[in-house]
Write an enzyme that holds these catalytic residues in place. Sequence first.
Site, PDB file in Angstrom:
ATOM      1  N   LYS A  73     -10.892  -4.588  15.771  1.00  0.00           N
ATOM      2  CA  LYS A  73      -9.534  -4.930  16.214  1.00  0.00           C
ATOM      3  C   LYS A  73      -8.993  -4.003  17.301  1.00  0.00           C
ATOM      4  O   LYS A  73      -8.198  -4.424  18.137  1.00  0.00           O
ATOM      5  CB  LYS A  73      -8.575  -4.907  15.012  1.00  0.00           C
ATOM      6  N   ASP A 118      -1.085 -10.732  12.560  1.00  0.00           N
ATOM      7  CA  ASP A 118      -1.019 -10.200  11.190  1.00  0.00           C
ATOM      8  C   ASP A 118       0.434  -9.967  10.733  1.00  0.00           C
ATOM      9  O   ASP A 118       0.822 -10.368   9.635  1.00  0.00           O
ATOM     10  CB  ASP A 118      -1.788  -8.875  11.079  1.00  0.00           C
TER      11      ASP A 118
HETATM   12  P1  NAP Z   1      -6.858   0.456   7.180  1.00  0.00           P
HETATM   13  O1  NAP Z   1      -6.496   0.273   8.581  1.00  0.00           O
HETATM   14  O2  NAP Z   1      -8.190   0.975   6.809  1.00  0.00           O
HETATM   15  O3  NAP Z   1      -5.728   1.419   6.515  1.00  0.00           O
HETATM   16  C1  NAP Z   1      -5.841   1.825   5.169  1.00  0.00           C
HETATM   17  C2  NAP Z   1      -4.564   2.518   4.730  1.00  0.00           C
HETATM   18  O4  NAP Z   1      -4.675   2.790   3.344  1.00  0.00           O
HETATM   19  C3  NAP Z   1      -4.313   3.859   5.410  1.00  0.00           C
HETATM   20  O5  NAP Z   1      -2.930   4.064   5.523  1.00  0.00           O
HETATM   21  C4  NAP Z   1      -4.937   4.846   4.412  1.00  0.00           C
HETATM   22  O6  NAP Z   1      -4.360   6.126   4.454  1.00  0.00           O
HETATM   23  C5  NAP Z   1      -4.545   4.193   3.108  1.00  0.00           C
HETATM   24  N1  NAP Z   1      -5.442   4.555   2.005  1.00  0.00           N
HETATM   25  C6  NAP Z   1      -6.753   4.258   1.904  1.00  0.00           C
HETATM   26  N2  NAP Z   1      -7.240   4.711   0.742  1.00  0.00           N
HETATM   27  C7  NAP Z   1      -6.201   5.324   0.090  1.00  0.00           C
HETATM   28  C8  NAP Z   1      -6.066   5.989  -1.149  1.00  0.00           C
HETATM   29  N3  NAP Z   1      -7.107   6.128  -1.980  1.00  0.00           N
HETATM   30  N4  NAP Z   1      -4.854   6.479  -1.486  1.00  0.00           N
HETATM   31  C9  NAP Z   1      -3.788   6.335  -0.653  1.00  0.00           C
HETATM   32  N5  NAP Z   1      -3.864   5.711   0.551  1.00  0.00           N
HETATM   33  C10 NAP Z   1      -5.053   5.207   0.909  1.00  0.00           C
HETATM   34  O7  NAP Z   1      -6.705  -0.906   6.350  1.00  0.00           O
HETATM   35  P2  NAP Z   1      -5.714  -2.123   6.655  1.00  0.00           P
HETATM   36  O8  NAP Z   1      -6.405  -3.116   7.489  1.00  0.00           O
HETATM   37  O9  NAP Z   1      -4.397  -1.590   7.069  1.00  0.00           O
HETATM   38  O10 NAP Z   1      -5.596  -2.782   5.181  1.00  0.00           O
HETATM   39  C11 NAP Z   1      -4.748  -2.235   4.201  1.00  0.00           C
HETATM   40  C12 NAP Z   1      -4.673  -3.192   3.014  1.00  0.00           C
HETATM   41  O11 NAP Z   1      -4.108  -4.429   3.434  1.00  0.00           O
HETATM   42  C13 NAP Z   1      -6.026  -3.541   2.391  1.00  0.00           C
HETATM   43  O12 NAP Z   1      -5.850  -3.692   1.021  1.00  0.00           O
HETATM   44  C14 NAP Z   1      -6.362  -4.882   3.026  1.00  0.00           C
HETATM   45  O13 NAP Z   1      -7.189  -5.683   2.209  1.00  0.00           O
HETATM   46  C15 NAP Z   1      -4.969  -5.504   3.098  1.00  0.00           C
HETATM   47  N6  NAP Z   1      -4.857  -6.527   4.163  1.00  0.00           N
HETATM   48  C16 NAP Z   1      -4.446  -7.766   3.784  1.00  0.00           C
HETATM   49  C17 NAP Z   1      -4.278  -8.739   4.742  1.00  0.00           C
HETATM   50  C18 NAP Z   1      -3.819 -10.109   4.324  1.00  0.00           C
HETATM   51  O14 NAP Z   1      -3.873 -11.040   5.146  1.00  0.00           O
HETATM   52  N7  NAP Z   1      -3.323 -10.267   3.104  1.00  0.00           N
HETATM   53  C19 NAP Z   1      -4.547  -8.454   6.099  1.00  0.00           C
HETATM   54  C20 NAP Z   1      -4.965  -7.170   6.450  1.00  0.00           C
HETATM   55  C21 NAP Z   1      -5.114  -6.197   5.456  1.00  0.00           C
HETATM   56  P3  NAP Z   1      -4.916   7.297   5.432  1.00  0.00           P
HETATM   57  O15 NAP Z   1      -4.358   6.980   6.796  1.00  0.00           O
HETATM   58  O16 NAP Z   1      -4.336   8.528   4.858  1.00  0.00           O
HETATM   59  O17 NAP Z   1      -6.414   7.226   5.392  1.00  0.00           O
END
Ligand code: NAP
Length: 279
Positions: free
Chosen positions: A67, A103
């Site tokens: 992305k 998104d």
């Molecule tokens: P990402 O870019 O990898 O970001 C992950 C985020 O989660 C970061 O802020 C990270 O913090 C935090 N994190 C990861 N592991 C953690 C832990 N053990 N404890 C506390 N914080 C933690 O992922 P993303 O794309 O934003 O996705 C985030 C969530 O949204 C996922 O569950 C994904 O499946 C969901 N999602 C859903 C949709 C939908 O259409 N429903 C679309 C996109 C994403 P740090 O910065 O400190 O590492």
Amino acid sequence: MQEQLIALLGHPVHHSKSPQMQNAAFQSLGLPYHYMAFDVLPSQLKEAVEGLRALGFHGANVTIPHKIPIIPFLDALTPLAKAIGAVNTLYFENDRLIGDNTDGQGYLASLSHEFPHVDPKMMTVGIVGAGGAARAIAFTLAQYGVRKLYITNRHDQKAEELVAGLQAWTAAEVVSMDTFQNVMPQLQLLIHSTPVGMSPNVDESVIPNAWLHSDLIVSDLIYNPNETKLLREAKERGASIHNGIGMLVHQGALSFERWTGRKAPIDFMKVELLNRLYT
Ligand code: NAP
């Protein structure tokens, strides 16, 4: 009309339900489009984008991990994608390949669909997480004009970078995870945007039960399981709940509309997706 090809570029992509959801939607409206997933290694991303151009693709979706790295290979970004700094949808405009991000708009559309009487402009919103999804939602809500955004993240620096970008549009503040409890009573909307609680770790939540209250809408972007521990506990505390399915459907519907110029059959897409995810 000649068949129009739409690609999904990601790595890995075999788990994605977008091909079934989009192809079912195209077929339901009799549209000559076909959506195909391609597993593209990061080292091959530039060639993959050149391939889209050379083979006459009509558009694409982009997913993890491309992305952000795909941006240098595009001709332009929409203002929202530029602010977010990531794209999930590509389309051609006069042979120029444009990157958009649906998104955050998909999240907002889903929220409005499930809570039609709620006006997000009146809300003070807390976001847990500062990754790609949190950024997309935060910029969309900020540009939409929510009252205030509080952002907390495991690593404060990422939250600080996000807040610095948001302040051009709305009041935004970083709160450490340790003190987030203090802002909870002010929130009308809490958005959880980390993978904590996702299957198979379904007994985890980053928000202690005692912080939740009945004046909240709690959104969890996770859609597997469809009710996370956070949502279960929020419901028990009298809050309204909103899972990640709606965002998944609506971001896809907005991409569909961008490519076809037709209104997406949202309810049909949701049923298709639920059938693929949970049966
Ligand atoms: P990402 O870019 O990898 O970001 C992950 C985020 O989660 C970061 O802020 C990270 O913090 C935090 N994190 C990861 N592991 C953690 C832990 N053990 N404890 C506390 N914080 C933690 O992922 P993303 O794309 O934003 O996705 C985030 C969530 O949204 C996922 O569950 C994904 O499946 C969901 N999602 C859903 C949709 C939908 O259409 N429903 C679309 C996109 C994403 P740090 O910065 O400190 O590492």
